[in-house]
Design a protein around this motif. Structure first.
Motif, short mmCIF file in Angstrom:
data_model
loop_
_atom_site.label_atom_id
_atom_site.label_comp_id
_atom_site.label_asym_id
_atom_site.label_seq_id
_atom_site.Cartn_x
_atom_site.Cartn_y
_atom_site.Cartn_z
N PHE A 1 36.53 -9.37 40.13
CA PHE A 1 37.88 -8.35 39.59
C PHE A 1 39.39 -9.31 39.29
O PHE A 1 38.84 -10.42 38.71
CB PHE A 1 37.38 -7.55 40.86
CG PHE A 1 37.08 -6.64 40.27
CD1 PHE A 1 35.24 -6.86 40.48
CD2 PHE A 1 37.39 -4.71 39.73
CE1 PHE A 1 34.15 -5.72 40.39
CE2 PHE A 1 35.74 -4.61 39.42
CZ PHE A 1 34.85 -4.77 39.04
N ASN A 2 40.22 -9.39 39.78
CA ASN A 2 41.65 -9.54 39.42
C ASN A 2 41.59 -10.69 40.68
O ASN A 2 42.36 -10.41 41.68
CB ASN A 2 42.71 -8.77 39.50
CG ASN A 2 42.30 -7.59 38.32
OD1 ASN A 2 41.46 -6.83 38.15
ND2 ASN A 2 43.88 -7.73 37.74
N ALA A 3 41.39 -12.05 40.12
CA ALA A 3 42.15 -13.44 41.37
C ALA A 3 43.10 -13.94 40.64
O ALA A 3 44.15 -12.81 39.71
CB ALA A 3 41.34 -13.96 39.99
N ALA B 1 36.10 -3.04 43.32
CA ALA B 1 35.13 -3.25 42.87
C ALA B 1 34.21 -2.39 44.44
O ALA B 1 35.17 -2.43 45.50
CB ALA B 1 35.19 -4.56 43.36
N ASP B 2 32.76 -2.24 43.82
CA ASP B 2 32.31 -2.13 45.54
C ASP B 2 31.52 -3.96 45.45
O ASP B 2 30.61 -3.92 44.38
CB ASP B 2 31.07 -0.95 44.52
CG ASP B 2 30.29 -1.07 46.16
OD1 ASP B 2 29.79 -1.96 47.21
OD2 ASP B 2 29.82 -0.01 46.33
N SER B 3 31.52 -3.73 46.45
CA SER B 3 31.05 -5.58 47.08
C SER B 3 30.56 -6.01 47.71
O SER B 3 30.11 -6.46 48.36
CB SER B 3 32.24 -6.44 46.62
OG SER B 3 33.79 -6.93 45.48
N LYS B 4 30.04 -4.68 48.18
CA LYS B 4 28.99 -4.31 49.43
C LYS B 4 27.80 -5.23 49.09
O LYS B 4 27.55 -5.94 50.27
CB LYS B 4 27.93 -3.35 49.78
CG LYS B 4 28.85 -3.09 50.37
CD LYS B 4 28.35 -0.56 50.86
CE LYS B 4 29.11 0.08 50.93
NZ LYS B 4 29.66 1.21 49.03
N ASN C 1 20.87 -13.16 41.65
CA ASN C 1 20.89 -12.67 41.32
C ASN C 1 22.60 -12.49 41.31
O ASN C 1 22.47 -13.33 40.46
CB ASN C 1 21.25 -11.75 42.94
CG ASN C 1 20.58 -10.75 44.05
OD1 ASN C 1 21.37 -9.86 43.19
ND2 ASN C 1 20.34 -11.39 45.12
N ILE C 2 23.42 -10.98 41.07
CA ILE C 2 24.55 -10.59 40.03
C ILE C 2 24.98 -10.04 41.19
O ILE C 2 24.99 -9.13 42.53
CB ILE C 2 24.31 -9.69 39.19
CG1 ILE C 2 23.74 -10.33 37.97
CG2 ILE C 2 25.59 -9.14 38.97
CD1 ILE C 2 23.21 -9.76 36.76
N PHE C 3 25.95 -10.77 41.47
CA PHE C 3 26.92 -9.80 42.68
C PHE C 3 28.75 -9.20 41.84
O PHE C 3 29.20 -10.47 40.90
CB PHE C 3 27.41 -10.82 43.88
CG PHE C 3 26.30 -11.29 44.06
CD1 PHE C 3 25.50 -10.58 45.21
CD2 PHE C 3 25.69 -12.18 43.97
CE1 PHE C 3 24.31 -10.37 45.96
CE2 PHE C 3 24.50 -12.53 44.46
CZ PHE C 3 24.23 -11.48 45.70
N ASN C 4 29.11 -8.45 42.34
CA ASN C 4 30.75 -7.92 42.05
C ASN C 4 31.73 -8.89 43.55
O ASN C 4 31.47 -8.58 44.03
CB ASN C 4 31.23 -6.55 42.07
CG ASN C 4 30.65 -5.58 41.13
OD1 ASN C 4 30.54 -6.29 39.81
ND2 ASN C 4 30.83 -4.55 40.79
N THR D 1 32.36 -11.32 34.82
CA THR D 1 34.19 -10.73 35.16
C THR D 1 33.74 -8.93 35.44
O THR D 1 32.58 -8.50 34.89
CB THR D 1 35.18 -10.64 33.92
OG1 THR D 1 36.13 -10.00 33.77
CG2 THR D 1 34.15 -10.54 32.94
N ALA D 2 34.93 -8.49 35.87
CA ALA D 2 34.21 -7.46 35.76
C ALA D 2 35.13 -6.53 34.52
O ALA D 2 34.83 -4.83 33.70
CB ALA D 2 35.51 -6.49 36.09
N ALA D 3 35.52 -7.47 33.46
CA ALA D 3 35.34 -7.29 32.07
C ALA D 3 34.20 -6.38 31.59
O ALA D 3 34.13 -6.08 30.20
CB ALA D 3 36.11 -8.12 30.98
N LEU D 4 33.17 -7.15 31.72
CA LEU D 4 31.55 -6.33 31.87
C LEU D 4 31.22 -4.78 31.88
O LEU D 4 30.57 -4.26 31.12
CB LEU D 4 30.46 -6.95 32.33
CG LEU D 4 29.70 -8.33 31.99
CD1 LEU D 4 30.91 -9.35 31.66
CD2 LEU D 4 28.66 -8.46 32.85
N TYR D 5 32.29 -4.23 32.30
CA TYR D 5 32.23 -2.90 32.81
C TYR D 5 33.07 -2.09 31.71
O TYR D 5 32.63 -0.72 31.55
CB TYR D 5 32.51 -2.33 34.34
CG TYR D 5 31.63 -2.95 35.58
CD1 TYR D 5 30.45 -3.01 35.57
CD2 TYR D 5 32.27 -3.86 35.88
CE1 TYR D 5 29.85 -3.49 36.52
CE2 TYR D 5 31.25 -4.70 37.05
CZ TYR D 5 30.17 -4.09 36.92
OH TYR D 5 29.29 -5.69 38.08
N GLY D 6 33.62 -2.84 31.23
CA GLY D 6 34.92 -2.33 30.06
C GLY D 6 35.61 -0.62 30.69
O GLY D 6 36.21 -0.80 31.72
#
Ligand code: UFG
Length: 324
Positions: A167-169, A290-293, A246-249, A115-120
């Motif tokens: 991010f926000n589904a 998000a930057d999902s590049k 791997n990890i992806f936004n 989740t984006a919640a990881l970024y606070g």
């Protein structure tokens, strides 16, 4: 065979449908505490809890499981603040159980709902996977604990994982067979649609004094079908023997404010309803985009339903189906 934990829930059910339509066989493992039996129209449903390690073991014994997609988790930020222990137990400890059984049965491919919640509160926008991880609530903390564990398991053991930070589904299946159905609902779009359908008298904006052009919070709404497609691509990525963990936004890269969402809902539904300005909700960052590049480059993923009107259109069709 793919094991889909939480496959009766909002995002899990859309992924389960896509997997089956793409030629995979699935088993959905879900305790139906938040998910819905009706949402499992594809694959087999096992109604059980991940804390029941023996049951998990039985599933691995009886089926030839190639990979696990793990959606089962609690996901309400507000609830996590009230009952943090519940979040650590369900989101972290139950994942630990699952990973231990996977290890026993030498199943090494794992796709994790992060989740984006990881970024606070992010220090820079758009948010890349390199942004600092600093969750500000127990929900985000529980997901970060899992990500840390996955990293260790993968660095020092046979596990290969992909962690997908949503991010926000938003939105629903375009055939309208499944969609968002939370009880209680806390997310903006279904709440605004409740106002449009007359289930609630008005919608409240939680704060209009944020550092954004119209003063309301900006979020990155990503269509659930696009999220589902990223899971399929993550699975195909893990099926390639030389690919690393791997990890992806996952976001659509555009931000929409709370006011944008409300105006677009009014346009799509053609209903006018009352809008109230209320106090800020604690813990809401001004902007999350998000930057999902990285997902584009490595997974060759590209969100298709990026227009807010189209996203809300699909949510509205589903909302009418379950509420009228
Ligand atoms: N909002 C309102 N009124 C409402 C409901 C929400 O103004 O009645 C606002 C919120 O304050 C926020 C925005 O609408 O600014 C979006 O809120 P949601 O609750 O729909 O979504 P969040 O951005 O809070 O949460 C999402 C995911 C969480 C995840 C979080 C990461 O749903 O699982 O992003 O920040 F943890």
């Amino acid at each position: 065979m793919i094991l889909v934990t939480g496959g009766a829930g909002y995002i899990g059910s859309h992924v389960n449908k896509l997997l089956n339509n793409s030629g995979y066989e699935t088993i959905v493992f879900d305790n139906l505490s938040k998910g819905h039996k009706y949402a499992v129209k594809w694959g087999k449903l096992v109604n059980a809890d991940l804390s029941d390690t023996e049951k998990v073991r039985e599933i691995f014994q009886e089926n030839d499981i190639d990979a696990v997609m793990h959606f089962a988790a609690f996901s309400s930020v507000a609830e996590s603040v009230e009952e943090p222990e519940k979040y650590i137990q369900n989101n972290y400890e139950n994942t630990l159980n699952l990973l231990q059984v996977m290890k026993e049965f030498r199943v090494n491919k794992f796709i994790f709902s992060s989740t984006a919640a990881l970024y606070g509160i992010p220090k820079s926008i758009p948010i890349t996977e390199e942004n600092e991880l600093n969750p500000i609530n127990p929900y985000g903390e529980s997901k970060l604990m899992v990500e840390n564990l996955l990293k260790d398991e993968s660095d020092f053991g046979p596990l290969k994982y992909v962690s997908l930070r949503y991010f926000n589904a938003a939105g629903a299946d375009l055939d309208c067979e499944i969609g968002e159905d939370h009880n209680p609902e806390t997310h903006l779009i279904p709440l605004v649609l409740d106002a449009a359908i007359g289930k609630r008298g008005s919608i409240s904006i939680f704060g209009d004094d944020y550092a954004t052009p119209d003063g309301t919070c900006i979020r990155d709404y990503i269509h659930v079908n696009d999220l589902a497609d990223a899971h399929l691509k993550a699975l195909q990525y893990l099926e390639e023997p030389f690919n690393d963990s791997n990890i992806f936004n996952l976001g659509n890269g555009s931000g929409f404010s709370v006011k944008d969402v409300i105006e677009t809902c009014k346009k799509v539904t053609d209903v006018d309803f009352d809008v109230k300005i209320e106090e800020r909700r604690p813990g809401d960052p001004d902007i999350l985009i998000a930057d999902s590049k990285k997902a584009g480059e490595i997974l060759k993923w590209k969100p298709e339903i990026t227009n807010l009107e189209d996203i809300i259109e699909s949510a509205w069709k589903w909302h009418k189906k379950i509420n009228l």
